[in-house]
Design a protein around this motif. Structure first.
Motif, PDB file in Angstrom:
ATOM      1  N   SER A  16      70.469  14.881  10.565  1.00  0.00           N
ATOM      2  CA  SER A  16      69.777  15.102  11.824  1.00  0.00           C
ATOM      3  C   SER A  16      70.844  15.260  12.969  1.00  0.00           C
ATOM      4  O   SER A  16      71.934  14.464  12.767  1.00  0.00           O
ATOM      5  CB  SER A  16      68.857  13.709  11.996  1.00  0.00           C
ATOM      6  OG  SER A  16      67.934  13.644  11.019  1.00  0.00           O
ATOM      7  N   THR A  35      75.899  13.245  15.936  1.00  0.00           N
ATOM      8  CA  THR A  35      75.888  13.105  17.128  1.00  0.00           C
ATOM      9  C   THR A  35      76.111  14.302  18.001  1.00  0.00           C
ATOM     10  O   THR A  35      77.461  14.752  17.502  1.00  0.00           O
ATOM     11  CB  THR A  35      76.492  11.966  17.962  1.00  0.00           C
ATOM     12  OG1 THR A  35      75.932  10.719  17.272  1.00  0.00           O
ATOM     13  CG2 THR A  35      76.241  12.005  19.360  1.00  0.00           C
ATOM     14  N   GLY A  54      73.331  11.391  10.102  1.00  0.00           N
ATOM     15  CA  GLY A  54      73.218  11.729  11.401  1.00  0.00           C
ATOM     16  C   GLY A  54      74.359  12.107  12.078  1.00  0.00           C
ATOM     17  O   GLY A  54      75.675  11.505  11.934  1.00  0.00           O
ATOM     18  N   LEU A  56      71.868  14.049  16.544  1.00  0.00           N
ATOM     19  CA  LEU A  56      71.614  12.886  17.479  1.00  0.00           C
ATOM     20  C   LEU A  56      71.804  13.301  18.830  1.00  0.00           C
ATOM     21  O   LEU A  56      72.993  13.763  18.998  1.00  0.00           O
ATOM     22  CB  LEU A  56      72.021  11.568  17.209  1.00  0.00           C
ATOM     23  CG  LEU A  56      71.763  11.398  15.390  1.00  0.00           C
ATOM     24  CD1 LEU A  56      72.433   9.967  15.382  1.00  0.00           C
ATOM     25  CD2 LEU A  56      70.402  11.003  15.218  1.00  0.00           C
ATOM     26  N   MET A 114      66.055  13.993  19.284  1.00  0.00           N
ATOM     27  CA  MET A 114      66.875  13.996  17.975  1.00  0.00           C
ATOM     28  C   MET A 114      66.346  15.464  17.278  1.00  0.00           C
ATOM     29  O   MET A 114      65.423  15.756  17.045  1.00  0.00           O
ATOM     30  CB  MET A 114      66.252  13.079  16.968  1.00  0.00           C
ATOM     31  CG  MET A 114      67.351  13.102  15.741  1.00  0.00           C
ATOM     32  SD  MET A 114      66.452  11.909  14.383  1.00  0.00           S
ATOM     33  CE  MET A 114      65.073  12.795  13.989  1.00  0.00           C
ATOM     34  N   PRO A 116      69.462   5.283  15.783  1.00  0.00           N
ATOM     35  CA  PRO A 116      69.348   6.059  14.719  1.00  0.00           C
ATOM     36  C   PRO A 116      68.546   5.681  13.512  1.00  0.00           C
ATOM     37  O   PRO A 116      67.889   6.386  12.869  1.00  0.00           O
ATOM     38  CB  PRO A 116      70.766   6.205  14.277  1.00  0.00           C
ATOM     39  CG  PRO A 116      71.721   6.292  15.543  1.00  0.00           C
ATOM     40  CD  PRO A 116      70.903   5.010  16.399  1.00  0.00           C
ATOM     41  N   ASP A 167      70.035   9.469  23.440  1.00  0.00           N
ATOM     42  CA  ASP A 167      68.703   9.174  23.223  1.00  0.00           C
ATOM     43  C   ASP A 167      68.571   7.688  22.901  1.00  0.00           C
ATOM     44  O   ASP A 167      69.506   7.160  22.103  1.00  0.00           O
ATOM     45  CB  ASP A 167      68.476   9.955  21.445  1.00  0.00           C
ATOM     46  CG  ASP A 167      66.923   9.975  21.371  1.00  0.00           C
ATOM     47  OD1 ASP A 167      66.339   9.023  21.710  1.00  0.00           O
ATOM     48  OD2 ASP A 167      66.629  10.549  20.534  1.00  0.00           O
TER      49      ASP A 167
END
Length: 553
Positions: free
Chosen positions: A98, A76, A74, A100, A1, A108, A104
Motif C-alpha cells: 500500500s 510512504t 506500506g 501511504l 491511501m 497504517p 494521512d
C-alpha cells in the motif's frame, strides 16, 4: 491511501492477474534502450535502466526478507525516483503493498498494513542482483511479449512514449495507476508536484512541467480551471479524473477551456491494482448542452453488479445499488441500453432530489469558483439544504446568489443555508473533506442585521406586517420568510403608497431583501428626480422664450 493488494475472488481477481508482471516486463524491455527517461524528480532524470536495476534490488531484498510470511507492506509516498523503484520492486516481488499518504491521519495498522518500509534508500542501493535475476541485464523471458493493450489506460486512450505523466491526487489507486500506465507506455513519470491545496499554483506547475497526462480528482480540476486562463495548458492531452458521481458536465467544459486539446476520462472506484471499476472517456463530439448533468460512470466489468431492492440484477433504466461481489458500495446507478452506468445518488437518499443540480447551477455563476451542496439537519430535526461556495467576489450577503438560483431552480433545490468559504477543505487524497465543512444551519448571511437607515426601517416594518414576522433583517429574503405572489403584489402597493415609487413583481423577485429593495427605491427616486429636473428645465426654457401672438399693427 493507495493500495495494491490481492483482490478477493468475488471482485474479479482473475481479470486483474498479471498486471504487475506486465509493467515489470515493460520496464525491463525499455531498459534495453539507453537514456530512455522513466522518472523525473528534483534530482533530475532517471532512465529505465536505472529503474529496472533499482526495482530488481528492492524485489530481491524484500522477497528474501518476507519470504514465507504473510505481510501487507506500506510505502510512504515520496517525491523522488526511489519511491517509484520501491513500489515497482514490491510489485515485482508479488507482495501486497500500500502507498501511504504522508499526511494521512489514519494509522497504517488501521489500513491493514503490517509493516512499513522505511529503508527505501538502502533497499535501492543494495548489492546488485545476480545476472539474470530480474534486472535490466536480463532479457524478457519467452512468453513475456508485452503490448500497450496490457494496460487498462493504454487500452482506453492513445498513450505515447513521449507523454509525461503527473499525479495531482492521493486518491486510492491513482499513484499505482499512473505508475503502471506511464511505465507500460515507456513514458516519463513526474513525481514532484505541488501541494493539492496550492490552488493557483497547480495550473502553473502543470504547464511548466510539460505534463501531457494527469491523474487527478474533481476538486483539483475545479481548482485548476478556476485559476488558469483560457488555453493555459496546451500540452495536456488526457485528464483521468476520479469520478464517484461528483464529476459534472460543467467540469468537463471548464477543463476544455483551459486545456483545449485535453480529453477527460472519468474513472470510477479505482481498485487496489490501479484499475478502475468503470471508465468513461468523454467523446470528442461531447457537448455540455446535450449531456446529462453528471458525467456517466462508464461501462463496467463483469465484477460490478447493479442490484435492485430485491437483490436482483436491475433492468435497463431501473435504479439499483452497485455491488462488488458481496460488497455494497452505497452508490445508486441506472444502466443505459449501451451498457453505460449513470450515477443516481447514494443509498438512502431520494434520487429525484439530486443536489448535483444545485451544485451545477452554483458553478455556472461567474463569481463562484467551487461549490458543494449537502443536506443538514436543523435544531428542529428537519432536513435543510446547505450550500458551500468559494469566490473572491462573494460577500456576506448571499441574497444575490439565491436570486440567481431562484431564476433557474425549483424552490426545493435552492439552499436554505449558504456558507461562503475561502476554500473548500480537502482530504490528503485530494477529495472534498465533507466532515470539515461547517455544520451549523445558519450561515453568516442569515445572521440578523438590523435596519441601518430610516428607509430600511420603514421597509422592514412593512415586510414584518405583511409576513407576520417577529422581525425582518436587511438581508432576510422575502420568499424564504414565507412570501408569495399575492403578498408580493401587496408589497408593491405598500411601497408605492409609502415611498411614491413603482416596483414590479419582477423587481421584488430580483431584489427580495430589505437591502435590495432599499437600493432599488433610492435608485428609482434619483432617476425620478433627474427626470423632474429635466422637465422643470424644459418648462423654464419655454417660459423664457419669445412671446407669441400678433405683432403691432
Amino acid at each position: 491511501m493507495t493500495t495494491m493488494s490481492d483482490v478477493p475472488a468475488e471482485s474479479g481477481a482473475a481479470d486483474r492477474e498479471g498486471t504487475a508482471p506486465a509493467v515489470v516486463t515493460a520496464v525491463n524491455r525499455y531498459a534495453q534502450q539507453p537514456g530512455r527517461v522513466a522518472v523525473l524528480d528534483a534530482a533530475g532524470a532517471h532512465d529505465y535502466r536505472w529503474l529496472a536495476d533499482a526495482a530488481g534490488r528492492v524485489a530481491r531484498v524484500v522477497g528474501d526478507r518476507y519470504a514465507g510470511r504473510p505481510v501487507h507492506l506500506g510505502i510512504t509516498r515520496r517525491p523522488d525516483a526511489v519511491f517509484v523503484a520501491a513500489v515497482l520492486g514490491c510489485l515485482q516481488a508479488g507482495l501486497t503493498t500500500s502507498v501511504l499518504e504522508p499526511d494521512d491521519p489514519v494509522a497504517p495498522e488501521f489500513l491493514g498494513v503490517s509493516a512499513v518500509l522505511d529503508d527505501l534508500d538502502a533497499l535501492v542501493s543494495a548489492d546488485p542482483a545476480p545476472a539474470g535475476a530480474g534486472t535490466a541485464d536480463s532479457a524478457p523471458a519467452p512468453g513475456d511479449d508485452w503490448a500497450p493493450g496490457d494496460d487498462w489506460a493504454a487500452s482506453a486512450v492513445d498513450l505515447r512514449a513521449d507523454d509525461r505523466f503527473a499525479v495531482l491526487s492521493g486518491a486510492p489507486g491513482h499513484w499505482v495507476s499512473a505508475l503502471c500506465s506511464a511505465l507500460s507506455a515507456g513514458a516519463a513519470l513526474l513525481v514532484e508536484a505541488p501541494d493539492l491545496a496550492a490552488g493557483p499554483n497547480l495550473a502553473g506547475w502543470l504547464r511548466d512541467s510539460g505534463a501531457t497526462v494527469v491523474f487527478t480528482t474533481t476538486p483539483v480540476v475545479r481548482a485548476l480551471t478556476a485559476h488558469a486562463p483560457q488555453g493555459h495548458l496546451p500540452a495536456l492531452r488526457y485528464a483521468f479524473v476520479d469520478n464517484a458521481g461528483g464529476l459534472l458536465g460543467h467540469d468537463v467544459e471548464a477543463l476544455r477551456q483551459v486545456a483545449p486539446g485535453a480529453r477527460c476520462v472519468g474513472t470510477y472506484r479505482t481498485d487496489q491494482t490501479g484499475r478502475p471499476r468503470a471508465v468513461y472517456a468523454v467523446p470528442d463530439d461531447w457537448a455540455a448542452d446535450d449531456a446529462p448533468l453528471r458525467l456517466p460512470l462508464g461501462t463496467a466489468g463483469t465484477d460490478l453488479l447493479l442490484l435492485n431492492a430485491r437483490d436482483r440484477v436491475a433492468g435497463l433504466g431501473e435504479i439499483g445499488e452497485m455491488c462488488l461481489g458481496s460488497y455494497r458500495t452505497g452508490d445508486l446507478a441506472r444502466r443505459w441500453p449501451d451498457g453505460t452506468l449513470e450515477f443516481a445518488g447514494l443509498a438512502g437518499t431520494d434520487p429525484s432530489a439530486d443536489p448535483a443540480e444545485t451544485t451545477a447551477a452554483l458553478l455556472d455563476l461567474p463569481q463562484v469558483r467551487d461549490a458543494l451542496v449537502t443536506e443538514l439537519i436543523d435544531d428542529d430535526g428537519e432536513p435543510v439544504l446547505a450550500g458551500y461556495i468559494v469566490g473572491a467576489e462573494l460577500g456576506p450577503d448571499s441574497a444575490a446568489v439565491r436570486r440567481a438560483l431562484s431564476l433557474r431552480l425549483p424552490e426545493h433545490l435552492v439552499p436554505a443555508v449558504l456558507h461562503t468559504l475561502d476554500a473548500l477543505p480537502l482530504t490528503p487524497a485530494g477529495d472534498y473533506d465533507w466532515d470539515a465543512l461547517p455544520s451549523d444551519t445558519e450561515s453568516a448571511a442569515e445572521t440578523y442585521v438590523a435596519p441601518r437607515t430610516p428607509l430600511e426601517a420603514d421597509l422592514a416594518g412593512i415586510l414584518q406586517e405583511l409576513l407576520k414576522a417577529e422581525r425582518v433583517g436587511v438581508f432576510d429574503t422575502f420568499f424564504e420568510l414565507g412570501g408569495f405572489s399575492l403578498l408580493a403584489t401587496q408589497l408593491a402597493t405598500r411601497i408605492r403608497e409609502s415611498f411614491g415609487t413603482e416596483v414590479s413583481l419582477r423587481d421584488i423577485f430580483e431584489a427580495p431583501t430589505v437591502d435590495g429593495l432599499a437600493q432599488l427605491i433610492v435608485r428609482r427616486q434619483v432617476e425620478g428626480a433627474h427626470d423632474l429636473e429635466a422637465l422643470l428645465n424644459e418648462i423654464e426654457r419655454s417660459d423664457s422664450g419669445p412671446a407669441s401672438g400678433p405683432g403691432p399693427g
